[in-house]
Design a protein around this motif. Structure first.
Motif, short mmCIF file in Angstrom:
data_model
loop_
_atom_site.label_atom_id
_atom_site.label_comp_id
_atom_site.label_asym_id
_atom_site.label_seq_id
_atom_site.Cartn_x
_atom_site.Cartn_y
_atom_site.Cartn_z
N ASP A 11 0.95 -1.15 0.04
CA ASP A 11 -0.13 0.00 0.03
C ASP A 11 0.80 1.17 0.23
O ASP A 11 1.38 1.80 0.97
CB ASP A 11 -0.90 0.13 1.26
CG ASP A 11 -1.71 1.25 1.45
OD1 ASP A 11 -2.05 1.70 2.53
OD2 ASP A 11 -1.92 2.02 0.10
N LEU A 12 1.18 1.74 -1.30
CA LEU A 12 2.15 2.92 -1.19
C LEU A 12 1.39 4.14 -1.04
O LEU A 12 1.99 5.24 -1.16
CB LEU A 12 2.76 2.61 -2.71
CG LEU A 12 3.64 1.72 -2.60
CD1 LEU A 12 4.33 1.69 -4.23
CD2 LEU A 12 5.06 2.05 -1.82
N THR A 13 0.05 4.03 -1.01
CA THR A 13 -0.60 5.57 -0.92
C THR A 13 -0.49 6.09 0.39
O THR A 13 -0.30 7.37 0.46
CB THR A 13 -2.35 5.24 -1.10
OG1 THR A 13 -2.61 4.40 -0.07
CG2 THR A 13 -2.57 4.87 -2.28
N GLY A 14 -0.25 5.15 1.67
CA GLY A 14 0.31 5.98 2.65
C GLY A 14 1.51 6.39 2.82
O GLY A 14 2.53 6.49 3.88
N PHE A 15 2.14 6.74 1.82
CA PHE A 15 3.56 6.93 1.45
C PHE A 15 4.07 8.38 2.00
O PHE A 15 3.25 9.33 1.72
CB PHE A 15 4.01 6.85 0.21
CG PHE A 15 5.29 6.30 0.03
CD1 PHE A 15 6.58 7.01 -0.41
CD2 PHE A 15 5.48 4.83 0.20
CE1 PHE A 15 7.67 6.19 -0.25
CE2 PHE A 15 6.75 4.00 0.39
CZ PHE A 15 7.63 4.89 -0.20
N ASP A 16 5.06 8.51 2.88
CA ASP A 16 5.55 9.98 3.21
C ASP A 16 7.09 9.91 3.67
O ASP A 16 7.50 9.16 3.39
CB ASP A 16 4.46 10.34 4.31
CG ASP A 16 4.96 9.86 5.67
OD1 ASP A 16 4.30 9.82 6.77
OD2 ASP A 16 5.64 8.66 5.57
N ALA A 17 7.11 11.25 3.88
CA ALA A 17 8.71 11.52 4.25
C ALA A 17 9.20 10.78 5.35
O ALA A 17 10.50 10.45 5.09
CB ALA A 17 8.90 13.02 4.56
N GLU A 18 8.48 10.30 6.14
CA GLU A 18 8.92 9.43 7.16
C GLU A 18 9.38 8.15 6.68
O GLU A 18 10.39 7.96 7.21
CB GLU A 18 7.81 9.20 7.93
CG GLU A 18 7.82 8.65 9.40
CD GLU A 18 8.63 9.81 10.24
OE1 GLU A 18 8.08 10.67 10.47
OE2 GLU A 18 9.78 9.67 10.92
N ILE A 19 8.91 7.47 5.64
CA ILE A 19 9.23 6.38 5.15
C ILE A 19 10.64 6.46 4.54
O ILE A 19 11.50 5.84 4.44
CB ILE A 19 8.18 5.73 4.45
CG1 ILE A 19 7.05 5.35 5.27
CG2 ILE A 19 8.78 4.24 3.80
CD1 ILE A 19 5.89 5.00 4.29
N VAL A 20 10.63 7.72 3.96
CA VAL A 20 11.71 7.88 2.84
C VAL A 20 12.99 7.95 3.77
O VAL A 20 13.96 7.72 3.64
CB VAL A 20 11.52 9.28 2.14
CG1 VAL A 20 12.62 9.34 1.30
CG2 VAL A 20 10.28 9.00 1.11
N LEU B 245 10.78 5.58 -5.83
CA LEU B 245 9.64 5.59 -5.30
C LEU B 245 8.37 6.09 -5.89
O LEU B 245 7.28 5.54 -6.17
CB LEU B 245 9.73 6.34 -3.77
CG LEU B 245 10.57 5.39 -2.71
CD1 LEU B 245 10.83 6.10 -1.45
CD2 LEU B 245 9.92 4.01 -2.59
N ARG B 246 8.49 7.29 -6.54
CA ARG B 246 7.46 7.94 -7.42
C ARG B 246 6.88 6.94 -8.43
O ARG B 246 5.91 6.79 -8.65
CB ARG B 246 8.08 9.26 -7.93
CG ARG B 246 7.89 10.64 -6.96
CD ARG B 246 7.88 11.85 -7.77
NE ARG B 246 8.97 11.94 -8.53
CZ ARG B 246 10.14 12.71 -7.86
NH1 ARG B 246 10.16 12.89 -6.69
NH2 ARG B 246 11.24 13.01 -8.68
N ALA B 247 8.16 6.41 -8.99
CA ALA B 247 7.93 5.30 -10.15
C ALA B 247 7.05 4.47 -9.61
O ALA B 247 6.26 3.83 -10.37
CB ALA B 247 9.11 5.11 -10.90
#
Lengths: 89, 178
Positions: free
Chosen positions: A74-83, B20-22
């Motif tokens: 589930d990549l929708t909950g992606f944010d700077a935290e994960i990065v 990641l964007r990709a």
């Protein structure tokens, strides 16, 4: 090494070449200089080729893994935290 | 190469962000129901292209190998758009050799037909030149580089490859635990 110069425009000196080869050797974990000292240029290039192939195969394999994971990802909950977490060792 | 992991402008950060964007884009394209093997395979291909493209774009110093990668990826996608399933030989702009790329899973396995004047046997280190031939096939754009450039580009290429593997591994580990 013989110092016969050709008339080609690539007048690379022995030193330049050795420096480049040495730098490549430092990139190879298996040819660690502290254990192996100076290794022949041919061997370094040989190992470099195997190493590149191995890395390319790893990228291949990881792409495959990711394509499977994406099913459940589930990549929708992606944010700077994960990065940030990703980039920290 | 920059080894500061938290540096937002480091190669690793740039690659991670792009990749990641990709992935998010590719993820959005997947069907609601679980995917068929064919879909998974297409996704694998797209991910692989995204990984290489992300890395090549992240190489700000504009290396020969990254330019060659981008050129190859663009011509591959152009071919795919033009007609699916067509396999043809492509003349590279930068080299005098002919590179035939297939749409197989390993897009890096380019078969290079060497013309006679590519064999730099006039170099001092003839033994090296022979070893270098193999390297030329592995490093993108390697066919047109002289030995010095080839060795230089190789060092950079390897550093980028290890970064690529490192980041992809982390992402895979992160998401396979969920």
């Amino acid at each position: 090494m013989s110092s016969q110069r050709s008339t080609s425009s690539n007048k690379i000196t022995d030193d330049e070449l050795n420096a480049l080869i040495l730098r490549l050797q430092t990139l190879l974990p298996q040819l660690d200089q502290s254990r192996h000292g100076r290794v022949s240029a041919a061997k370094v290039l040989n190992e470099i080729c195997s190493y590149i192939r191995r890395l390319q195969n790893e990228v291949d394999g990881l792409s495959g893994r990711l394509s499977q994971c994406l099913d459940s990802m589930d990549l929708t909950g992606f944010d700077a935290e994960i990065v940030r977490d990703l980039l920290q060792q | 190469m920059d080894s500061q992991h938290l540096n937002p402008s480091s190669l690793k950060s740039r690659f991670t962000a792009r990749f990641l964007r990709a992935l998010i884009k590719i993820n959005a394209q997947k069907p609601i129901s679980s995917s068929s093997p064919r879909e998974i395979f297409q996704r694998y291909r797209r991910i692989k292209v995204a990984a290489d493209k992300s890395m090549a774009y992240s190489v700000r110093s504009r290396r020969t190998w990254s330019r060659a990668t981008l050129w190859k990826l663009r011509s591959q996608s152009r071919r795919r758009l033009a007609s699916s399933g067509r396999r043809s030989s492509i003349k590279t702009r930068t080299t005098t050799t002919t590179t035939i790329t297939t749409t197989s899973t390993n897009h890096r396995a380019a078969i290079v037909e060497k013309t006679s004047h590519e064999k730099e046997n006039k170099e001092d280190h003839v033994g090296l030149a022979v070893q270098a031939e193999e390297l030329r096939e592995l490093v993108p754009g390697g066919e047109s580089m002289d030995l010095c450039n080839l060795l230089d580009e190789t060092a950079h290429y390897i550093k980028c490859l290890t970064t690529q593997v490192q980041v992809m591994k982390k992402i895979a580990n992160l998401y396979s635990l969920e």
